[in-house]
Design a protein around this motif. Structure first.
Motif: not given
Lengths: 290, 308
Positions: A29, A33, A35, A94-95, A98-99, A102, A224, A227, A231, A235, B32, B86-87, B90, B272, B276
């Protein structure tokens, strides 16, 4: 009180594994960058490879370890090459990345369920039996976890601080634009980060097969935790991620001192939420400020 | 067979409500959240407790669920105000896990792992909603209402401000809008709508237990929104319909039942990831692409004809 120390000791062994996962995640990360939610899928794939190699195929442990490392490395690099790189090239948000990650995670987890079923597996070894240390007990596997974790983190520190590639990785984390400007290939260093991060999953995966057993669902939890530790630790700081992993492992175990055991997971994430709310910059920055 | 179809449609309608409400936060707000099943659960438990101890009036249950769901939404919104992107994912994961733990462990209220059973049918203006048909009518009407509300909201100044918040927070605050306030309202509103779905679910199945409100459920809701197309009015309902009906279609393949779930999820995961990479706007994005192509093709044919 003795119980509390015993719980903290168990927490330390678990936290050492969490730390390995967290530092791998934080390395990826931090430098790219990305995720990488599918980091937990690497864990599940590696752990099941090892389990299948040892218990179902009856291979020697050293060979199984090699196979496990190859799978972790292969999956991590494949994610980088075939999913993230095209997305970075097309400058996805970035999201969105992330998806995609996922999605990879869900696909890998269910592929494992299709092959191995969703039940719980564990391996026994002579090393799983607890050693008595005065009033306290710790299993050699737990000790292994602590030692392995410390060794690997030390090696990583050396790699990042003393080698050219390590310096380039730190530069990527610091200022990706600058890295591009001096003509370093960011995709090459992303590959290195994924390779190192994914390989760090191997000891965590193998030891957790002995320490806590294995189920396909454990991947979600471990992601989880990785991550969350990143945090909680802060980070951008690998030490922080390691420390965060240990804090979560200990919190999960010590938390059940006064509460029923099934609250353990809730407590670990209570700690996370408290950090997000009151110290979003994490532990490391708490110490630095002083 | 009819009742099977009816229950499939009821679950589709519930999924549409859930996906549309999640879309407010995820698609339009750019926050999200993977904790939407919590609000679904809060609504379901609220309705069950009311029906078991006080009253089975549907209107009252929905009102109470809106209040409790909204409060739960505010709880999630607190971290949302402090952390981004992203945070927040979480933070919402943490919220989901803590809520699941509470659903499972707070025996006195939620009935623990066994849940609450024997919930009486709901009554609406003196009628008992006890047949599949009646449930279907009520659920579909509410789903349609939710879609209409979301569509209207997004055309209003609130909707424009929300999308502006997603795309450029600084620009929005420089125009004098308060981003904090906007996020708070959005998460709470979305939670309220999801808790209404929970009420309908509780009365339909007449029992609730924590298994229906796990992280897996939250993830499925997210999958619906993503596959359909986040940030569009029609994407989430399309995705919801796909995710609810696809397993039913899959069951025609005569797979062993233990493989059904994993095969389904594996498919969603692959879809998915591919979406994306190639089309982040989901099914709606694909449909738009097809339509654009048709318009272009028609244009070419038209000009060819004109030239001839």
């Amino acid at each position: 009180m003795e119980l509390l120390i015993q719980l903290a000791l168990n927490g330390l062994a678990l936290g050492a594994l969490y730390a390995l996962m967290a530092v791998g995640f934080a390395l990826i990360f931090g430098t790219t960058k990305i995720f990488h939610f599918a980091h937990g899928a690497t864990f599940v794939l590696a752990a099941y490879t090892y389990y299948a190699a040892v218990s179902e195929a009856g291979l020697p442990v050293a060979f199984a370890l090699g196979l496990c490392a190859a799978v972790a490395l292969g999956f991590g690099l494949a994610c980088e090459r075939f999913v993230y790189r095209p997305m970075l090239r097309s400058e996805s948000a970035s999201l969105t990345i992330f998806v995609a990650s996922f999605g990879l995670f869900i696909a890998a987890e269910n592929a494992v369920i299709l092959v191995f079923g969703s039940s719980y597996h564990t391996l026994e070894s002579r090393l799983s039996r607890a050693l008595q240390l005065g009033p306290f007990a710790i299993s050699p596997v737990g000790l292994c976890a602590i030692v392995a974790s410390a060794t690997i983190l030390g090696a990583l520190e050396f790699f990042l601080a003393r080698t050219y590639t390590g310096a380039a990785l730190r530069a990527m984390a610091d200022n990706p634009e600058l890295v591009r400007m001096i003509g370093l290939n960011r995709y090459y260093y992303a590959k290195v980060a994924f390779a190192v991060g994914s390989l760090m999953v191997v000891p965590a995966a193998v030891l957790s097969v002995y320490l806590s057993g294995l189920s396909p669902q454990s991947g979600a939890w471990i992601t989880l935790v990785a991550i969350a530790s990143t945090i909680v630790g802060g980070v951008g700081s690998l030490y922080g991620a390691a420390l965060g992993g240990i804090v979560l492992g200990v919190a999960q175990n010590v938390g059940i001192w006064r509460l029923p055991a099934s609250w353990g997971e809730g407590i670990a994430f209570g700690v996370l939420l408290l950090f997000l709310l009151f110290r979003p910059t994490g532990l490391i920055h708490v110490f630095e400020r002083r | 067979m009819i009742s099977y179809l009816e229950s499939l449609l009821i679950f589709t309608a519930l999924a549409i409500i859930l996906a549309s409400s999640l879309n407010l936060v995820l698609g339009y707000g750019g926050m999200f959240s993977v904790a939407h099943a919590v609000f679904y659960g809060v609504g379901a438990y609220t309705a069950s407790l009311l029906a078991l101890h006080l009253s089975n009036s549907l209107v009252l249950s929905i009102l109470c669920a809106i209040i409790t769901g909204g409060l739960a939404g505010l709880l999630l919104a607190v971290p949302a105000l402090r952390v981004k992107e992203e945070y927040f994912v979480v933070a919402s994961l943490g919220f989901q896990i803590i809520a699941s733990t509470v659903f499972n462990q707070w025996d006195a209220v939620t009935g623990g792992i066994g849940g609450l059973t024997g919930i009486p049918p709901a009554s609406l203006f003196g009628y008992e909603i006890d047949s599949y048909g009646a449930h279907l009518v009520v659920t579909s009407l509410l789903a349609a209402a939710v879609l209409a509300i979301v569509a209207a909201l997004m055309r209003s100044s609130f909707g424009r401000a929300l999308r502006a918040l997603r795309d450029d927070e600084q620009a929005l605050s420089s125009l004098g809008r308060n981003p904090t306030h906007l996020r708070l309202v959005t998460v709470a509103l979305s939670a309220m709508i999801a808790s209404v779905a929970g009420v309908l679910y509780a009365y339909f199945t007449s029992f609730v237990n924590p298994e229906s409100f796990t992280l897996d459920e939250s993830v499925m809701m997210m999958v619906m929104v993503i596959i359909g197309g986040a940030g569009t009015v029609w994407g989430p309902p399309l995705g919801a319909a796909f995710v609810t009906i696809f397993p039913a279609l899959l069951s025609f393949l005569k797979l062993p039942s233990s493989l059904l779930g994993p095969v389904q999820r594996l498919t969603y995961g692959v879809i998915m990831t591919l979406l994306m990479i190639y089309e982040p706007a989901g099914i709606v994005g694909l449909l738009r692409w097809v339509r654009r192509r048709q318009i272009i093709l028609n244009g070419i044919n038209g000009s060819n004809r004109a030239a001839a």
